[in-house]
Motif scaffolding. Structure first.
Motif, PDB file in Angstrom:
ATOM      1  N   ARG A 124      23.623 -31.851 -19.766  1.00  0.00           N
ATOM      2  CA  ARG A 124      23.953 -31.861 -18.599  1.00  0.00           C
ATOM      3  C   ARG A 124      25.135 -31.177 -17.779  1.00  0.00           C
ATOM      4  N   ILE A 126      28.172 -30.951 -16.029  1.00  0.00           N
ATOM      5  CA  ILE A 126      29.275 -31.891 -15.654  1.00  0.00           C
ATOM      6  C   ILE A 126      29.368 -31.986 -13.904  1.00  0.00           C
ATOM      7  N   ALA A 128      27.155 -31.331 -11.705  1.00  0.00           N
ATOM      8  CA  ALA A 128      26.017 -31.406 -10.854  1.00  0.00           C
ATOM      9  C   ALA A 128      26.077 -31.797  -9.398  1.00  0.00           C
ATOM     10  N   TRP A 235      34.590 -35.807 -14.065  1.00  0.00           N
ATOM     11  CA  TRP A 235      32.884 -35.163 -14.106  1.00  0.00           C
ATOM     12  C   TRP A 235      32.255 -35.708 -15.253  1.00  0.00           C
ATOM     13  N   SER A 239      28.588 -37.787 -15.283  1.00  0.00           N
ATOM     14  CA  SER A 239      27.400 -37.240 -15.803  1.00  0.00           C
ATOM     15  C   SER A 239      26.845 -38.468 -16.784  1.00  0.00           C
ATOM     16  N   GLU A 242      24.965 -40.451 -14.379  1.00  0.00           N
ATOM     17  CA  GLU A 242      23.748 -40.081 -13.804  1.00  0.00           C
ATOM     18  C   GLU A 242      22.807 -40.002 -15.172  1.00  0.00           C
ATOM     19  N   HIS A 243      23.190 -40.081 -16.136  1.00  0.00           N
ATOM     20  CA  HIS A 243      22.191 -39.877 -17.270  1.00  0.00           C
ATOM     21  C   HIS A 243      21.391 -41.417 -17.237  1.00  0.00           C
ATOM     22  N   ARG A 295      28.297 -38.067  -5.503  1.00  0.00           N
ATOM     23  CA  ARG A 295      27.497 -37.828  -6.797  1.00  0.00           C
ATOM     24  C   ARG A 295      27.146 -39.349  -7.040  1.00  0.00           C
TER      25      ARG A 295
END
Length: 447
Positions: A124, A126, A128, A235, A239, A242-243, A295
């Motif tokens: 990913r 980091i 994003a 960050w 991530s 978000e996963h 995010r």
């Protein structure tokens, strides 16, 4: 322990036997200048500098010129000399996986709990971008927090982003731990940014414990690590959140603290030549913080929500300092901890009058909003007259609203400190009962 052979094979496939090597040509302003790598280096790549004599010095690519790479070292550049070799290592892929639940990792995905850990199958970015604004779902349902005051006066809903503002030693970390253990969610991701090493171990082993870690991933960078590592911690943890969000799970994201994230960026920005402007912080700190906060929040259709609590250290309870001011403008509410409340022994030391949840009034029913409004009116009345009351100048009967506020204050203060394992509805029932008792016989209809 079961080993995923596919993940193990991918780890071996990424191994490289040869590395580019450059030479030190100068040291200026805390950055080491290295020649011979400008055509192969990328921002964020790792460097290992072989000092003569002395241990290896690690660092990261901060800037790239036409012929020179600028390395920001992880520690002081003592002993570095012209001609020292610098070995380039590409930025490691960050690939969280479901098997990370229950683990403690560093911002690069390496385990910190002494057990082996394979990376996930998909790397990913980091940094994003957040989901497109027009594609995001609305805020979700109200969630139980395990605390009476947050269940009622300051509700939190799925996808909400809340700031926790506090000075040092006021109970901020303890409140975050309470939310990590008791707030409703599928997964908890905790970013410990610049935390003391002792407290990382204490938080994992004693506060969360085996039960809390069953649904948690902790990403930690301690205070002695480089500014690059501390900044990356926020960050990387986002991530991970978000996963799980992309799988449709509802995630609770806890960051402690955004202030140390901003301070790490300040060190990096100044080393890179950016001038401080916002009371010591560089101008780039504003988009940095807002991008991180954006995010979190609701995902797209088919995804889950990231409900986030970002802690902010406010020196001297200064709510107008740069980081606090930026956070208040981008979040969906703020919870303020008061040192005076903490010093008289109430936990959590939330100053309800100065705290706001922007999920209201939608997060509560009409009857619940009436209760919240009545409590805020009584709190405001009491706080306006508190000095007079403590000085003994208050005379009962002069102001019926103040009389009621004085009568209800001890019970409200105790209510704000109570844990609530039985859910939101029970919290409102108890709060309504307190108001009815304060009104007394013939005191009017309770909400």
């Amino acid at each position: 322990m079961t080993i995923d052979l596919k993940l193990l094979g991918e780890s071996f496939a990424d191994a490289e036997l040869a590395r580019p090597v450059g030479r030190v040509v100068g040291v200026r302003g805390g950055a080491v200048q290295i020649a011979g790598l400008a055509d192969v280096a990328h921002i964020g790549d790792h460097l290992a500098l072989r000092r003569r004599p002395g241990p290896e010095l690690a660092g990261e690519v901060l800037q790239i010129d036409q012929d020179i790479v600028y390395m920001l070292p992880d520690s002081a550049a003592d002993g570095v000399a012209i001609g020292d070799r610098a070995i380039l290592y590409p930025m490691p892929a960050f690939a969280p996986g479901d098997h990370w639940v229950g683990r403690v990792v560093d911002p690069y995905g390496a385990p910190l709990d002494g057990k082996p850990l394979l990376r996930g199958s998909d790397a990913r970015n980091i940094m994003a971008a957040p989901p497109p604004a027009v594609d995001r779902l609305p805020l979700g349902a109200r969630v139980g927090t395990g605390l009476s005051v947050l269940n009622t006066m300051l509700p939190i809903v799925e996808g909400q982003r809340v700031g926790l503002f506090a000075g040092s030693g006021v109970g901020k970390s303890r409140l975050l731990a309470q939310l990590a253990c008791h707030m409703a969610s599928d997964i908890v991701v905790i970013a410990l940014i610049g935390e003391r090493g002792r407290e990382v171990n204490d938080f994992v082993d004693r506060v969360l414990g085996p039960e809390g870690m069953k649904r948690a991933v902790v990403v930690a960078a301690t205070s002695d690590q480089s500014a690059l590592t501390r900044r990356r911690c926020a960050w990387a943890a986002m991530s991970v959140a978000e996963h799980f969000r992309d799988q449709g799970r509802n995630v609770l994201f806890l960051a402690d603290s955004v202030t140390r994230f901003a301070e790490a960026h300040r060190e990096i920005a100044v080393a890179g030549g950016e001038a401080p402007a916002l009371r010591g912080f560089p101008p780039s700190v504003t988009p940095l913080i807002t991008a991180l906060c954006e995010r979190a929040g609701p995902g797209k259709l088919g995804q889950g929500h990231i409900t986030a609590v970002f802690s902010v250290l406010v020196a001297g309870s200064d709510m107008d300092e740069p980081v606090a001011d930026i956070m208040r403008g981008v979040l969906d509410g703020h919870i303020v901890l008061n040192r005076e409340i903490a010093e008289r022994g109430r936990f959590p030391a939330i100053d309800v009058g100065k705290s706001v949840s922007r999920s209201l009034p939608d997060a509560a029913s009409e009857a619940e909003n009436e209760i919240i409004g009545e409590v805020r009116k009584l709190l405001g009345t009491y706080e306006q007259s508190e000095v007079m009351i403590k000085a003994g100048l208050y005379a009962e009967g002069a102001d019926p609203v103040l009389d009621q506020a004085v009568k209800v204050w001890p019970e409200l203060d105790a209510f704000f400190a109570k844990p609530e394992p039985d859910g939101v509805r029970n919290s409102f029932d108890r709060l309504g009962l307190i108001l009815r008792r304060a009104q007394g016989p013939g005191g009017g209809r309770a909400p």
